[in-house]
Write a protein that holds these residues in place. Structure first.
Motif, PDB file in Angstrom:
ATOM      1  N   LYS A   1     -22.505 -10.029 -44.341  1.00  0.00           N
ATOM      2  CA  LYS A   1     -23.398  -8.934 -44.752  1.00  0.00           C
ATOM      3  C   LYS A   1     -24.555  -8.768 -43.769  1.00  0.00           C
ATOM      4  O   LYS A   1     -25.132  -7.688 -43.672  1.00  0.00           O
ATOM      5  CB  LYS A   1     -23.945  -9.188 -46.153  1.00  0.00           C
ATOM      6  CG  LYS A   1     -22.912  -8.966 -47.240  1.00  0.00           C
ATOM      7  CD  LYS A   1     -23.498  -9.267 -48.601  1.00  0.00           C
ATOM      8  CE  LYS A   1     -22.435  -9.153 -49.675  1.00  0.00           C
ATOM      9  NZ  LYS A   1     -22.935  -9.568 -50.997  1.00  0.00           N
ATOM     10  N   LEU A   2     -24.886  -9.840 -43.045  1.00  0.00           N
ATOM     11  CA  LEU A   2     -25.956  -9.774 -42.045  1.00  0.00           C
ATOM     12  C   LEU A   2     -25.427  -9.438 -40.655  1.00  0.00           C
ATOM     13  O   LEU A   2     -26.134  -9.604 -39.662  1.00  0.00           O
ATOM     14  CB  LEU A   2     -26.725 -11.100 -42.013  1.00  0.00           C
ATOM     15  CG  LEU A   2     -27.494 -11.439 -43.287  1.00  0.00           C
ATOM     16  CD1 LEU A   2     -28.181 -12.795 -43.145  1.00  0.00           C
ATOM     17  CD2 LEU A   2     -28.512 -10.353 -43.612  1.00  0.00           C
ATOM     18  N   ALA A   3     -24.178  -8.986 -40.583  1.00  0.00           N
ATOM     19  CA  ALA A   3     -23.529  -8.517 -39.346  1.00  0.00           C
ATOM     20  C   ALA A   3     -23.034  -9.633 -38.436  1.00  0.00           C
ATOM     21  O   ALA A   3     -22.678  -9.372 -37.292  1.00  0.00           O
ATOM     22  CB  ALA A   3     -24.426  -7.541 -38.580  1.00  0.00           C
ATOM     23  N   PHE A   4     -23.011 -10.874 -38.902  1.00  0.00           N
ATOM     24  CA  PHE A   4     -22.385 -11.948 -38.127  1.00  0.00           C
ATOM     25  C   PHE A   4     -20.874 -11.808 -38.275  1.00  0.00           C
ATOM     26  O   PHE A   4     -20.381 -11.502 -39.358  1.00  0.00           O
ATOM     27  CB  PHE A   4     -22.834 -13.331 -38.626  1.00  0.00           C
ATOM     28  CG  PHE A   4     -24.211 -13.721 -38.168  1.00  0.00           C
ATOM     29  CD1 PHE A   4     -24.386 -14.648 -37.145  1.00  0.00           C
ATOM     30  CD2 PHE A   4     -25.342 -13.166 -38.763  1.00  0.00           C
ATOM     31  CE1 PHE A   4     -25.661 -15.014 -36.729  1.00  0.00           C
ATOM     32  CE2 PHE A   4     -26.614 -13.528 -38.349  1.00  0.00           C
ATOM     33  CZ  PHE A   4     -26.770 -14.451 -37.331  1.00  0.00           C
ATOM     34  N   ARG A   5     -20.160 -12.034 -37.185  1.00  0.00           N
ATOM     35  CA  ARG A   5     -18.706 -11.902 -37.184  1.00  0.00           C
ATOM     36  C   ARG A   5     -18.064 -13.188 -36.700  1.00  0.00           C
ATOM     37  O   ARG A   5     -18.608 -13.891 -35.848  1.00  0.00           O
ATOM     38  CB  ARG A   5     -18.263 -10.737 -36.281  1.00  0.00           C
ATOM     39  CG  ARG A   5     -18.777  -9.397 -36.744  1.00  0.00           C
ATOM     40  CD  ARG A   5     -18.096  -8.997 -38.058  1.00  0.00           C
ATOM     41  NE  ARG A   5     -18.722  -7.830 -38.646  1.00  0.00           N
ATOM     42  CZ  ARG A   5     -19.373  -7.831 -39.808  1.00  0.00           C
ATOM     43  NH1 ARG A   5     -19.506  -8.929 -40.502  1.00  0.00           N
ATOM     44  NH2 ARG A   5     -19.900  -6.734 -40.282  1.00  0.00           N
ATOM     45  N   GLU A   6     -16.872 -13.447 -37.222  1.00  0.00           N
ATOM     46  CA  GLU A   6     -16.137 -14.643 -36.809  1.00  0.00           C
ATOM     47  C   GLU A   6     -15.781 -14.547 -35.338  1.00  0.00           C
ATOM     48  O   GLU A   6     -15.322 -13.514 -34.857  1.00  0.00           O
ATOM     49  CB  GLU A   6     -14.862 -14.781 -37.636  1.00  0.00           C
ATOM     50  CG  GLU A   6     -14.145 -16.088 -37.399  1.00  0.00           C
ATOM     51  CD  GLU A   6     -12.979 -16.270 -38.352  1.00  0.00           C
ATOM     52  OE1 GLU A   6     -11.854 -16.425 -37.833  1.00  0.00           O
ATOM     53  OE2 GLU A   6     -13.187 -16.246 -39.577  1.00  0.00           O
ATOM     54  N   HIS A   7     -16.012 -15.644 -34.635  1.00  0.00           N
ATOM     55  CA  HIS A   7     -15.738 -15.689 -33.201  1.00  0.00           C
ATOM     56  C   HIS A   7     -14.720 -16.772 -32.858  1.00  0.00           C
ATOM     57  O   HIS A   7     -13.912 -16.595 -31.958  1.00  0.00           O
ATOM     58  CB  HIS A   7     -17.038 -15.925 -32.434  1.00  0.00           C
ATOM     59  CG  HIS A   7     -16.866 -16.061 -30.962  1.00  0.00           C
ATOM     60  ND1 HIS A   7     -16.573 -15.001 -30.138  1.00  0.00           N
ATOM     61  CD2 HIS A   7     -16.913 -17.141 -30.164  1.00  0.00           C
ATOM     62  CE1 HIS A   7     -16.458 -15.416 -28.897  1.00  0.00           C
ATOM     63  NE2 HIS A   7     -16.664 -16.718 -28.893  1.00  0.00           N
ATOM     64  N   ALA A   8     -14.764 -17.888 -33.543  1.00  0.00           N
ATOM     65  CA  ALA A   8     -13.859 -19.004 -33.256  1.00  0.00           C
ATOM     66  C   ALA A   8     -13.669 -19.818 -34.520  1.00  0.00           C
ATOM     67  O   ALA A   8     -14.468 -19.747 -35.447  1.00  0.00           O
ATOM     68  CB  ALA A   8     -14.430 -19.883 -32.142  1.00  0.00           C
ATOM     69  N   LYS A   9     -12.618 -20.613 -34.544  1.00  0.00           N
ATOM     70  CA  LYS A   9     -12.397 -21.566 -35.629  1.00  0.00           C
ATOM     71  C   LYS A   9     -12.437 -22.957 -35.028  1.00  0.00           C
ATOM     72  O   LYS A   9     -11.935 -23.179 -33.937  1.00  0.00           O
ATOM     73  CB  LYS A   9     -11.048 -21.329 -36.301  1.00  0.00           C
ATOM     74  CG  LYS A   9     -10.996 -20.027 -37.092  1.00  0.00           C
ATOM     75  CD  LYS A   9      -9.738 -19.956 -37.895  1.00  0.00           C
ATOM     76  CE  LYS A   9      -9.665 -18.632 -38.586  1.00  0.00           C
ATOM     77  NZ  LYS A   9     -10.023 -18.672 -39.968  1.00  0.00           N
ATOM     78  N   ILE A  10     -13.041 -23.869 -35.762  1.00  0.00           N
ATOM     79  CA  ILE A  10     -13.114 -25.265 -35.327  1.00  0.00           C
ATOM     80  C   ILE A  10     -12.134 -26.049 -36.172  1.00  0.00           C
ATOM     81  O   ILE A  10     -12.226 -26.033 -37.397  1.00  0.00           O
ATOM     82  CB  ILE A  10     -14.547 -25.834 -35.473  1.00  0.00           C
ATOM     83  CG1 ILE A  10     -15.499 -25.028 -34.614  1.00  0.00           C
ATOM     84  CG2 ILE A  10     -14.575 -27.307 -35.130  1.00  0.00           C
ATOM     85  CD1 ILE A  10     -16.962 -25.362 -34.852  1.00  0.00           C
ATOM     86  N   LEU A  11     -11.211 -26.721 -35.523  1.00  0.00           N
ATOM     87  CA  LEU A  11     -10.236 -27.555 -36.213  1.00  0.00           C
ATOM     88  C   LEU A  11     -10.631 -29.006 -36.004  1.00  0.00           C
ATOM     89  O   LEU A  11     -10.986 -29.408 -34.903  1.00  0.00           O
ATOM     90  CB  LEU A  11      -8.831 -27.286 -35.688  1.00  0.00           C
ATOM     91  CG  LEU A  11      -8.409 -25.802 -35.732  1.00  0.00           C
ATOM     92  CD1 LEU A  11      -7.033 -25.641 -35.111  1.00  0.00           C
ATOM     93  CD2 LEU A  11      -8.423 -25.274 -37.150  1.00  0.00           C
ATOM     94  N   VAL A  12     -10.572 -29.806 -37.079  1.00  0.00           N
ATOM     95  CA  VAL A  12     -11.058 -31.170 -37.034  1.00  0.00           C
ATOM     96  C   VAL A  12      -9.931 -32.121 -37.445  1.00  0.00           C
ATOM     97  O   VAL A  12      -9.235 -31.879 -38.431  1.00  0.00           O
ATOM     98  CB  VAL A  12     -12.258 -31.354 -37.995  1.00  0.00           C
ATOM     99  CG1 VAL A  12     -12.715 -32.798 -38.032  1.00  0.00           C
ATOM    100  CG2 VAL A  12     -13.398 -30.426 -37.585  1.00  0.00           C
ATOM    101  N   LEU A  13      -9.754 -33.183 -36.685  1.00  0.00           N
ATOM    102  CA  LEU A  13      -8.851 -34.271 -37.038  1.00  0.00           C
ATOM    103  C   LEU A  13      -9.697 -35.381 -37.608  1.00  0.00           C
ATOM    104  O   LEU A  13     -10.495 -36.003 -36.898  1.00  0.00           O
ATOM    105  CB  LEU A  13      -8.064 -34.755 -35.819  1.00  0.00           C
ATOM    106  CG  LEU A  13      -7.159 -35.962 -36.046  1.00  0.00           C
ATOM    107  CD1 LEU A  13      -6.061 -35.625 -37.057  1.00  0.00           C
ATOM    108  CD2 LEU A  13      -6.552 -36.400 -34.720  1.00  0.00           C
ATOM    109  N   SER A  14      -9.610 -35.626 -38.905  1.00  0.00           N
ATOM    110  CA  SER A  14     -10.404 -36.666 -39.541  1.00  0.00           C
ATOM    111  C   SER A  14      -9.766 -38.022 -39.262  1.00  0.00           C
ATOM    112  O   SER A  14      -8.556 -38.176 -39.349  1.00  0.00           O
ATOM    113  CB  SER A  14     -10.493 -36.447 -41.037  1.00  0.00           C
ATOM    114  OG  SER A  14     -11.184 -35.257 -41.299  1.00  0.00           O
TER     115      SER A  14
END
Length: 159
Positions: free
Chosen positions: A145-158
């Motif tokens: 709603k504040l105009a931020f857009r998805e740019h990347a996804k972070i994948l994590v190996l626990s």
């Protein structure tokens, strides 16, 4: 914004109240994802680390912490905070945003982000980024709603 709310820079005298808000944010994330935070140290170690980060942020001119103060019977009480930092590569990161559940839906989050964005604009970042936990769909909607857009996804190996 409601008149009994004040948005302003955090004060050193508020570091313990800031710590409790940050712990509240972590507890919120733990409800969404029981493995959060993916840290190996104790709760006491977590609190020490957060206090050290608060102290660093309060002393570093590249960091900004804004708080929402609510008038209480014997003074002000913190209802929320926003912590941001300008990195050396001119990327600004909004590291944390939290408003106590009882104070939500009153415009505090938007006011905290607005003050933070105004402060960051003075530092002229190349871009402003925020990391939002995957399980926190409410926060994702807020940032969109504040105009931020998805740019990347972070994948994590626990481990």
């Amino acid at each position: 914004m409601v008149s009994e709310i004040e948005i302003g820079p955090a004060r050193g005298s508020e570091r313990r109240a800031l710590l409790e808000l940050w712990v509240g944010l972590i507890e919120h994330h733990r409800k969404l994802d029981p493995g959060y935070p993916h840290l190996s140290h104790s709760e006491a170690g977590l609190r020490e680390g957060l206090l050290a980060e608060i102290d660093r942020a309060l002393a570093d001119s590249r960091c900004t912490i804004f708080v929402a103060r609510v008038a209480a019977g014997d003074g002000d009480e913190l209802a929320g905070f926003c912590f941001a930092e300008l990195e050396p590569d001119a990327t600004a990161w909004i590291h944390e945003l939290f408003v106590r559940p009882a104070e939500r839906r009153r415009g505090l989050g938007r006011a905290l982000v607005g003050a933070t964005l105004d402060r960051l604009a003075e530092q002229r970042p190349a871009k402003i980024s925020v990391r939002v936990e995957s399980a926190n769909t409410e926060a994702q909607q807020f940032w969109h709603k504040l105009a931020f857009r998805e740019h990347a996804k972070i994948l994590v190996l626990s481990q």
